[in-house]
Motif scaffolding. Structure first.
Motif, mmCIF file in Angstrom:
data_model
loop_
_atom_site.group_PDB
_atom_site.id
_atom_site.type_symbol
_atom_site.label_atom_id
_atom_site.label_comp_id
_atom_site.label_asym_id
_atom_site.label_seq_id
_atom_site.Cartn_x
_atom_site.Cartn_y
_atom_site.Cartn_z
ATOM 1 N N ASP A 179 0.836 -1.206 0.000
ATOM 2 C CA ASP A 179 0.000 0.000 0.000
ATOM 3 C C ASP A 179 0.872 1.258 0.000
ATOM 4 O O ASP A 179 2.030 1.220 0.398
ATOM 5 C CB ASP A 179 -0.865 -0.041 1.264
ATOM 6 N N ASP A 180 0.278 2.360 -0.414
ATOM 7 C CA ASP A 180 0.941 3.670 -0.414
ATOM 8 C C ASP A 180 2.283 3.597 -1.130
ATOM 9 O O ASP A 180 3.267 4.208 -0.700
ATOM 10 C CB ASP A 180 1.145 4.192 1.022
ATOM 11 N N GLU A 236 -5.261 4.179 -6.318
ATOM 12 C CA GLU A 236 -6.279 4.655 -5.379
ATOM 13 C C GLU A 236 -6.417 6.163 -5.512
ATOM 14 O O GLU A 236 -5.552 6.837 -6.063
ATOM 15 C CB GLU A 236 -5.933 4.258 -3.947
HETATM 16 CA CA CA Z 1 -3.180 3.685 0.313
#
Ligand code: CA
Ligand code: C2E
Ligand code: CA
Ligand code: CA
Length: 279
Positions: A179-180, A236
């Motif tokens: 993630d990220d 996202e």
């Molecule tokens: Ca994220």
């Protein structure tokens, strides 16, 4: 803080106390929140690019505070992490998300998956594998329909240890997502060793896509990198049709963002775009 006169004493102490008391109160409330069923999961859809069908959902934690209203994680997650409460809360999240997924499967969406965010502390618990196995068994969920999202920063805290933990988890058949991505400093070599199946491009890069060409270059590079490592790419924070078109053009497989669907309580997912779309 001795006797500088009442004014000196009062000048500093009350405000500090107020902040500390506020935090203490919130910690106490959070501790109670679990037993009082104030924690909720919202679900944000992930769409097959460009706009459907729905592939699954990311579970996002909310706290229905009796006085403060519906709180998002930025308000209470740092406290939950500092106090260690995040471990029991996080275990509840895994169970609750899988319970809900089972309901959706029985309602005619047997291919839907769910993604759960893991905090660093939870990721490092030796009991995590057992928690995941038990939750999958309890709710009769095929492991490949659960994705565990770990931030790049968490994964980089102790790279060798992360490889070990993720290997153990992915052996169960569960998917791992970084993630990220783009905000940390992982090397190519390290990424290759991680048994992840997906990269999520951080929202910060996606948000600025139209205005800053530099971000478009970074996003293109991340997508190319992911493809060369055989990883799925999820973007996202997709908020505009321009971003959607650009990302789809690059070959980004999965899109998530307010343009396609905001996080909603489970009972509202039937109102999402393309809810009945076939996979
Ligand atoms: Ca994220
Ligand atoms: P994240 O994992 O990066 O989740 C994405 C965040 O971006 C979510 O915020 C989501 O509501 C928001 N978002 C999604 N699409 C858009 C968009 O198009 N525009 C904008 N501006 N924002 C968008 P949220 O729900 O407030 O969660 C914030 C962070 O809290 C998450 O970031 C995640 O790191 C953490 N978090 C949420 N739930 C959990 C949980 O159950 N456990 C743990 N450990 N962390 C959680
Ligand atoms: Ca996430
Ligand atoms: Ca984030």
């Amino acid at each position: 803080t001795k006797n500088n006169g009442r004014n000196g004493y009062n000048f500093f102490q009350p405000s500090m106390n107020t902040i500390a008391q506020n935090q203490l109160q919130l910690i106490n409330d959070l501790w109670l929140a679990q037993d009082h069923q104030q924690l909720r999961l919202f679900y944000q859809p992930k769409y097959c690019a460009p706009q459907g069908p729905i592939l699954g959902f990311e579970a996002l934690l909310r706290w229905q505070h009796p006085e403060r209203g519906l709180l998002t994680p930025d308000v209470f997650l740092p406290l939950a992490e500092k106090t260690g409460l995040i471990v029991t809360i996080g275990n509840w999240v895994i169970n609750e998300a899988l319970r809900q997924l089972r309901v959706w499967h029985l309602q005619g969406h047997p291919h839907w998956s769910v993604a759960v965010n893991l905090s660093a502390l939870q990721f490092e618990q030796s009991s995590l594998v057992e928690t995941v196995v038990q939750a999958l068994d309890r709710h009769l969920i095929p492991p490949e329909l659960l994705t565990l999202e770990v931030t790049e920063t968490t994964a980089m805290r102790d790279p060798d240890e992360s490889v070990r933990i993720l290997t153990e988890l992915t052996r169960l058949g569960v998917k791992a997502s970084i993630d990220d991505f783009g905000t940390g400093y992982s090397s190519l070599l390290y990424l290759k060793r991680l048994p992840a199946s997906e990269l999520k491009i951080d929202r910060a890069f996606v948000n600025e896509l139209q205005s800053e060409t530099e971000d478009a270059t970074i996003v293109s590079a991340i997508v190319a990198l992911a493809q060369s490592l055989n990883l799925k790419v999820v973007a996202e924070g997709v908020e505009t049709e321009e971003q959607q078109a650009f990302l789809t053009g690059l070959g980004c497989n999965t899109l998530q963002g307010y343009l396609l669907g905001r996080p909603v309580p489970a009972e509202k997912v039937s109102e999402l775009k393309n809810y009945t779309g076939q996979q």
